[in-house]
Design a protein around this motif. Structure first.
Motif, PDB file in Angstrom:
ATOM      1  N   VAL A 194       0.847  -1.195   0.000  1.00 30.88           N
ATOM      2  CA  VAL A 194       0.000   0.000   0.000  1.00 30.88           C
ATOM      3  C   VAL A 194       0.882   1.244   0.000  1.00 30.88           C
ATOM      4  N   THR A 195       0.612   2.150  -0.929  1.00 28.28           N
ATOM      5  CA  THR A 195       1.399   3.373  -1.052  1.00 28.28           C
ATOM      6  C   THR A 195       0.481   4.590  -1.034  1.00 28.28           C
ATOM      7  N   PHE A 196       0.863   5.597  -0.277  1.00 23.94           N
ATOM      8  CA  PHE A 196       0.124   6.854  -0.233  1.00 23.94           C
ATOM      9  C   PHE A 196       0.855   7.887  -1.088  1.00 23.94           C
ATOM     10  N   ASP A 197       0.129   8.877  -1.596  1.00 22.82           N
ATOM     11  CA  ASP A 197       0.785   9.919  -2.389  1.00 22.82           C
ATOM     12  C   ASP A 197       1.872  10.613  -1.582  1.00 22.82           C
ATOM     13  N   SER A 198       1.543  10.924  -0.331  1.00 26.36           N
ATOM     14  CA  SER A 198       2.540  11.523   0.554  1.00 26.36           C
ATOM     15  C   SER A 198       2.165  11.254   2.001  1.00 26.36           C
ATOM     16  N   CYS A 199       3.178  11.216   2.848  1.00 20.64           N
ATOM     17  CA  CYS A 199       2.997  11.021   4.283  1.00 20.64           C
ATOM     18  C   CYS A 199       3.806  12.088   5.006  1.00 20.64           C
ATOM     19  N   VAL A 200       3.246  12.612   6.087  1.00 15.40           N
ATOM     20  CA  VAL A 200       3.994  13.515   6.950  1.00 15.40           C
ATOM     21  C   VAL A 200       3.858  12.994   8.380  1.00 15.40           C
ATOM     22  N   PHE A 201       4.988  12.642   8.963  1.00 14.45           N
ATOM     23  CA  PHE A 201       5.005  12.158  10.343  1.00 14.45           C
ATOM     24  C   PHE A 201       5.842  13.094  11.208  1.00 14.45           C
ATOM     25  N   THR A 202       5.402  13.291  12.428  1.00 15.74           N
ATOM     26  CA  THR A 202       6.231  13.955  13.426  1.00 15.74           C
ATOM     27  C   THR A 202       6.683  12.884  14.405  1.00 15.74           C
ATOM     28  N   VAL A 203       7.992  12.721  14.511  1.00 15.16           N
ATOM     29  CA  VAL A 203       8.561  11.649  15.321  1.00 15.16           C
ATOM     30  C   VAL A 203       9.739  12.193  16.128  1.00 15.16           C
ATOM     31  N   GLN A 204      10.251  11.381  17.046  1.00 16.25           N
ATOM     32  CA  GLN A 204      11.463  11.764  17.758  1.00 16.25           C
ATOM     33  C   GLN A 204      12.583  12.008  16.742  1.00 16.25           C
ATOM     34  N   LYS A 205      13.443  12.960  17.042  1.00 13.40           N
ATOM     35  CA  LYS A 205      14.490  13.329  16.091  1.00 13.40           C
ATOM     36  C   LYS A 205      15.359  12.133  15.709  1.00 13.40           C
ATOM     37  N   TRP A 253       3.214  19.951  24.818  1.00  9.71           N
ATOM     38  CA  TRP A 253       2.796  19.756  26.208  1.00  9.71           C
ATOM     39  C   TRP A 253       2.089  18.422  26.303  1.00  9.71           C
ATOM     40  N   PRO A 254       2.428  17.587  27.291  1.00 13.44           N
ATOM     41  CA  PRO A 254       3.553  17.740  28.210  1.00 13.44           C
ATOM     42  C   PRO A 254       4.881  17.780  27.451  1.00 13.44           C
ATOM     43  N   ARG A 255       5.830  18.442  28.046  1.00 11.32           N
ATOM     44  CA  ARG A 255       7.128  18.632  27.404  1.00 11.32           C
ATOM     45  C   ARG A 255       7.888  17.304  27.367  1.00 11.32           C
ATOM     46  N   PRO A 256       8.220  16.786  26.177  1.00 11.09           N
ATOM     47  CA  PRO A 256       8.978  15.525  26.103  1.00 11.09           C
ATOM     48  C   PRO A 256      10.434  15.744  26.484  1.00 11.09           C
ATOM     49  N   ASN A 257      11.146  14.646  26.637  1.00 10.47           N
ATOM     50  CA  ASN A 257      12.557  14.721  27.032  1.00 10.47           C
ATOM     51  C   ASN A 257      13.490  14.857  25.833  1.00 10.47           C
ATOM     52  N   VAL A 258      12.957  14.697  24.643  1.00 10.31           N
ATOM     53  CA  VAL A 258      13.794  14.715  23.443  1.00 10.31           C
ATOM     54  C   VAL A 258      13.212  15.645  22.393  1.00 10.31           C
ATOM     55  N   ALA A 259      14.047  16.058  21.459  1.00  8.06           N
ATOM     56  CA  ALA A 259      13.584  16.872  20.338  1.00  8.06           C
ATOM     57  C   ALA A 259      12.846  15.992  19.340  1.00  8.06           C
ATOM     58  N   SER A 260      11.992  16.612  18.547  1.00 10.28           N
ATOM     59  CA  SER A 260      11.243  15.897  17.522  1.00 10.28           C
ATOM     60  C   SER A 260      11.543  16.516  16.157  1.00 10.28           C
ATOM     61  N   GLU A 261      11.065  15.861  15.113  1.00 11.81           N
ATOM     62  CA  GLU A 261      11.263  16.387  13.765  1.00 11.81           C
ATOM     63  C   GLU A 261      10.155  15.856  12.859  1.00 11.81           C
ATOM     64  N   SER A 262       9.705  16.687  11.946  1.00 12.04           N
ATOM     65  CA  SER A 262       8.734  16.208  10.968  1.00 12.04           C
ATOM     66  C   SER A 262       9.497  15.582   9.807  1.00 12.04           C
ATOM     67  N   VAL A 263       8.878  14.586   9.187  1.00 11.47           N
ATOM     68  CA  VAL A 263       9.488  13.882   8.062  1.00 11.47           C
ATOM     69  C   VAL A 263       8.455  13.789   6.940  1.00 11.47           C
ATOM     70  N   LEU A 264       8.869  14.153   5.738  1.00 15.24           N
ATOM     71  CA  LEU A 264       7.991  14.081   4.563  1.00 15.24           C
ATOM     72  C   LEU A 264       8.400  12.908   3.696  1.00 15.24           C
ATOM     73  N   MET A 265       7.411  12.064   3.362  1.00 15.85           N
ATOM     74  CA  MET A 265       7.634  10.929   2.479  1.00 15.85           C
ATOM     75  C   MET A 265       6.738  11.113   1.258  1.00 15.85           C
ATOM     76  N   LYS A 266       7.332  11.309   0.095  1.00 16.07           N
ATOM     77  CA  LYS A 266       6.560  11.503  -1.138  1.00 16.07           C
ATOM     78  C   LYS A 266       6.740  10.287  -2.033  1.00 16.07           C
ATOM     79  N   LYS A 267       5.620   9.781  -2.544  1.00 18.66           N
ATOM     80  CA  LYS A 267       5.649   8.595  -3.388  1.00 18.66           C
ATOM     81  C   LYS A 267       6.604   8.798  -4.554  1.00 18.66           C
ATOM     82  N   LYS A 268       7.427   7.797  -4.824  1.00 18.91           N
ATOM     83  CA  LYS A 268       8.391   7.885  -5.909  1.00 18.91           C
ATOM     84  C   LYS A 268       7.692   7.944  -7.261  1.00 18.91           C
ATOM     85  N   ALA A 269       8.282   8.669  -8.171  1.00 18.20           N
ATOM     86  CA  ALA A 269       7.746   8.770  -9.524  1.00 18.20           C
ATOM     87  C   ALA A 269       7.696   7.384 -10.158  1.00 18.20           C
TER      88      ALA A 269
END
Length: 297
Positions: free
Chosen positions: A144-155, A195-211
């Motif tokens: 299963v493939t999505f056109d694009s995914c955006v996740f916010t996860v731990q860095k 909030w609540p403040r986590p102990n680690v930094a996070s980062e968003s990640v963009l996944m775009k379906k390959k051509a």
């Protein structure tokens, strides 16, 4: 029903207390309280009016509201029954207009049952590592493939998702993320954005379906490679990072095919290690394994 001020930790805390609710650490619950960050992350989804989106783990709906404001049709997967009940109230009008629905329960258990009913174009979520890794592996395994995914996860999770061959963070998770998607890091989020403040930094990640892949509404696989076989191969080759490909691949080798022949055909040294292979090389090995299995049936 009016939702609390998503930008105010004090109001969020008071709201939860008034409703007899508590944050569930086991669900990795944190609310993004920075409105600018919320907008920028949803911007990266590049939503158009009427597009279908799945959101995993909406919580109290701060990102849900942002997504719906773009005119999307949203299905939210929420494991916390209390949050799910509140979301019905917060977005009652959107639900009546069939622009919003909630699937209650564990997304890892119920997403497959929903894919036929509601095939989304885009996927969004603020996910703990274990859920992100398992969910992405599941969708890849099922083709299963999505056109694009955006996740916010731990860095540190984001670093694994975008890692390149030969780097210390390159792993099974890296390969599965990058097999069907072009993956890039988004914005880094210090703990104070939540909030609540986590102990680690996070980062968003963009996944775009390959051509070259088909529509996101189909169960797609990369040409000439079987999805389940690909996932099995990648796990096998990374099973012991200290061992060579030739040793790690033995448990899944078809009877009668030598590892030496396989790697010769693939143009890969059997003395190499999995962390040094690129996605294309994993694909090539999978193609050869699938071909060998089919010939021996």
């Amino acid at each position: 029903m009016k939702h609390p001020d998503y930008n105010s930790p004090a109001e969020l805390k008071s709201f939860l207390e008034e409703n007899g609710m508590a944050m569930q650490k086991k669900f990795g619950q944190n609310f993004m309280i920075n409105p600018t960050a919320r907008k920028r992350i949803v911007d990266s989804l590049e939503l158009s009016e009427g597009q279908s989106v799945w959101e995993v783990g909406p919580g109290l709906g701060c990102m849900t509201e942002e997504i719906l404001s773009r005119g999307a049709r949203l299905t939210a997967f929420e494991i916390d029954r209390g949050f799910a009940s509140l979301l019905h109230g917060f977005f009652e009008n959107e639900e009546k207009n069939q622009r919003f629905s909630i699937v209650e329960g564990d997304v890892l258990k119920n997403w497959k049952g929903q894919i036929e009913k509601n095939k989304p174009e885009k996927l969004f979520g603020n996910l703990p590592y274990n859920i992100a890794a398992t969910f992405i592996a599941d969708t890849v395994s099922e083709g299963v493939t999505f056109d694009s995914c955006v996740f916010t996860v731990q860095k540190e999770v984001a670093e694994r998702m975008v890692a390149k061959p030969g780097s210390k963070n390159y792993s099974v998770f890296s390969v599965l993320c990058q097999w069907k998607y072009d993956v890039c890091a988004g914005i880094e989020l210090a703990p104070g954005n939540f909030w609540p403040r986590p102990n680690v930094a996070s980062e968003s990640v963009l996944m775009k379906k390959k051509a070259g892949l088909e529509s996101s509404t189909d169960h797609t696989t990369v040409p000439n490679a079987d999805s389940k076989a690909f996932v099995q191969l990648v796990h096998a080759l990374f099973s012991s990072r200290r061992k060579t490909l030739q040793n790690n691949i033995k448990p899944i080798m078809p009877q009668g095919l030598s590892t030496e022949d396989l790697f010769t055909q693939a143009g890969i040294s059997g003395s190499e290690r999995a962390e040094n292979l690129n996605v294309g090389q994993f694909e090539r090995l999978t193609e050869l394994l699938v071909l060998a299995r089919n010939q021996r049936k």
